[in-house]
Design a protein around this motif. Structure first.
Motif, PDB file in Angstrom:
ATOM      1  N   ARG A 280       0.881  -1.348   0.116  1.00 51.54           N
ATOM      2  CA  ARG A 280       0.038   0.140  -0.036  1.00 51.54           C
ATOM      3  C   ARG A 280       0.863   1.139   0.070  1.00 51.54           C
ATOM      4  NH1 ARG A 280      -4.108   1.286   4.768  1.00 51.54           N
ATOM      5  NH2 ARG A 280      -2.153   1.267   6.004  1.00 51.54           N
ATOM      6  N   ILE A 283       2.194   1.873  -3.569  1.00 51.22           N
ATOM      7  CA  ILE A 283       1.256   2.091  -4.686  1.00 51.22           C
ATOM      8  C   ILE A 283       0.514   3.650  -4.194  1.00 51.22           C
ATOM      9  CG2 ILE A 283      -1.047   1.698  -5.487  1.00 51.22           C
ATOM     10  CD1 ILE A 283      -0.174  -1.290  -5.094  1.00 51.22           C
ATOM     11  N   THR A 284       0.446   3.970  -3.082  1.00 48.50           N
ATOM     12  CA  THR A 284      -0.347   5.121  -2.668  1.00 48.50           C
ATOM     13  C   THR A 284       0.566   6.393  -2.862  1.00 48.50           C
ATOM     14  OG1 THR A 284      -0.103   4.694  -0.176  1.00 48.50           O
ATOM     15  CG2 THR A 284      -2.141   4.216  -1.215  1.00 48.50           C
ATOM     16  N   ARG A 285       1.801   6.189  -2.548  1.00 46.41           N
ATOM     17  CA  ARG A 285       2.734   7.322  -2.689  1.00 46.41           C
ATOM     18  C   ARG A 285       3.177   7.583  -4.190  1.00 46.41           C
ATOM     19  NH1 ARG A 285       6.974   7.106   2.428  1.00 46.41           N
ATOM     20  NH2 ARG A 285       5.176   6.800   4.091  1.00 46.41           N
ATOM     21  N   GLY A 288      -1.330   5.812  -6.807  1.00 46.27           N
ATOM     22  CA  GLY A 288      -2.473   4.551  -7.060  1.00 46.27           C
ATOM     23  C   GLY A 288      -3.327   4.578  -5.693  1.00 46.27           C
ATOM     24  N   THR A 289      -4.328   3.700  -5.821  1.00 49.05           N
ATOM     25  CA  THR A 289      -4.845   3.122  -4.787  1.00 49.05           C
ATOM     26  C   THR A 289      -5.071   1.694  -4.929  1.00 49.05           C
ATOM     27  OG1 THR A 289      -7.140   3.220  -6.113  1.00 49.05           O
ATOM     28  CG2 THR A 289      -6.399   5.011  -4.811  1.00 49.05           C
ATOM     29  N   THR A 291      -7.252  -1.883  -2.965  1.00 44.86           N
ATOM     30  CA  THR A 291      -8.498  -2.192  -2.269  1.00 44.86           C
ATOM     31  C   THR A 291      -8.322  -3.965  -2.313  1.00 44.86           C
ATOM     32  OG1 THR A 291      -9.725  -2.113  -4.079  1.00 44.86           O
ATOM     33  CG2 THR A 291      -9.661  -0.046  -2.661  1.00 44.86           C
ATOM     34  N   ILE A 304      -5.567  -2.735  -8.031  1.00 43.08           N
ATOM     35  CA  ILE A 304      -4.697  -1.739  -7.869  1.00 43.08           C
ATOM     36  C   ILE A 304      -5.131  -0.657  -9.175  1.00 43.08           C
ATOM     37  CG2 ILE A 304      -2.216  -1.097  -8.110  1.00 43.08           C
ATOM     38  CD1 ILE A 304      -1.324  -3.658  -7.341  1.00 43.08           C
TER      39      ILE A 304
END
Length: 308
Positions: A280, A283-285, A288-289, A291, A304
């Motif tokens: 996470r 990806i988030t940095r 992106g997201t 779940t 993703i």
């Protein structure tokens, strides 16, 4: 002549009286200002030496009111920074405790196996003990490497090299280390990645993130399982979905899947609770997201997404 002197005398007396009144008023005003400034100074000293003291008395005067407002902002900022530092220290202490616990388990197993290996005369048993030791050492190496990556991300020293990344090449690179283990466990792999699909990001770190998901899915799928990777593209985002045929997630685990060191409510759960957390962060940095949910057909499904 006398009239002029009388007028001049009255003017002189009036001037002296005015100067005295002005001087008295200036003295009283200045003293009051210095008293207010001294009070503010004492209150600032309390703030600096007492983290629980945040109140600075208000002032009705224009300049001192502005000063009071700025100092109040400063004290609130100091409190926020102190709270953040306190939380970071608590998080660091908890993380160190978790890391020690995570490392203690395989180390204990290695020590036990080495003791059995020393006292076992059977050659087959000795080979089995060696293989198990190698397996534990690989797990420890992965754990330490992942913890190092997490610490680098936490410290903000990782610089992502953003560029156009071909999704098909990204998925193939992430799969490469798992092809032999999947073949040994008879795991069926289905891939649907349209050609020419591009996302923006650091291909090396994104591959690392996908590998952590694949590792989780392979462990869940087990013998004769199935893993499906489906990529989709639309005007809003590009999606990489990974679905396994395992048992899926318990409902109470879903909100915490990406929390660091979270291993689920099942006491028999394997893993260290690091891979998905690292995934996470990566990806988030990069915008992106990610779940996770249970697939309608059973098993876990990770999605993703990278916005266009």
């Amino acid at each position: 002549m006398t009239l002029g002197f009388a007028i001049n005398t009255a003017a002189g007396i009036l001037a002296i009286a005015s100067a005295a009144a002005f001087g008295t008023a200036f003295f009283v005003f200045t003293k009051a200002r210095y008293t207010s400034i001294a009070q503010i100074s004492d209150q600032i000293d309390l703030v600096l030496h007492n983290a629980d003291h945040l109140y600075i008395g208000e002032s009705d005067e224009g300049e001192l009111s502005i000063l009071h407002s700025e100092i109040t902002k400063m004290t609130l900022r100091i409190r926020e920074q102190n709270d953040a530092l306190k939380k970071e220290k608590e998080h660091l202490a908890d993380s160190l405790a978790d890391i020690a616990h995570q490392l203690r388990t395989p180390l204990t197993s290695v020590n036990l196996i080495l003791s059995l290996l020393e006292n076992s005369p059977d050659e087959n048993d000795r080979k089995a003990f060696v293989r198990e030791t190698e397996k534990l050492l690989v797990q420890m190496d992965w754990l330490l490497t992942s913890l190092l990556k997490l610490s680098r991300l936490d410290a903000g020293i990782v610089v992502f090299q953003s560029g156009q990344t071909d999704v098909n090449a990204l998925v193939c690179a992430a799969l490469r280390p798992f092809l032999i283990p999947m073949e040994l466990h008879d795991i069926d792999l289905q891939i649907d990645v349209p050609k020419g699909m591009i996302i923006q990001g650091d291909s090396g770190w994104l591959s690392e993130a996908i590998q952590n998901i694949l590792k989780n899915c392979i462990e869940s799928a087990g013998e004769n399982g199935r893993i499906e990777i489906v990529c989709k593209d639309n005007p809003l985002f590009t999606e990489i979905a990974i679905h396994d045929s395992g048992p899926g997630f318990d409902k109470e685990d879903l909100p915490c899947l990406f929390d660091r060191f979270y291993r689920g409510k099942n006491p028999n759960a394997t893993g260290y609770g690091i891979g998905l957390s690292l995934c996470r962060m990566i990806i988030t940095r990069q915008g992106g997201t990610i779940t996770a949910k249970n697939h309608p057909q059973g098993g876990a499904n990770f999605a993703i997404r990278f916005p266009k």
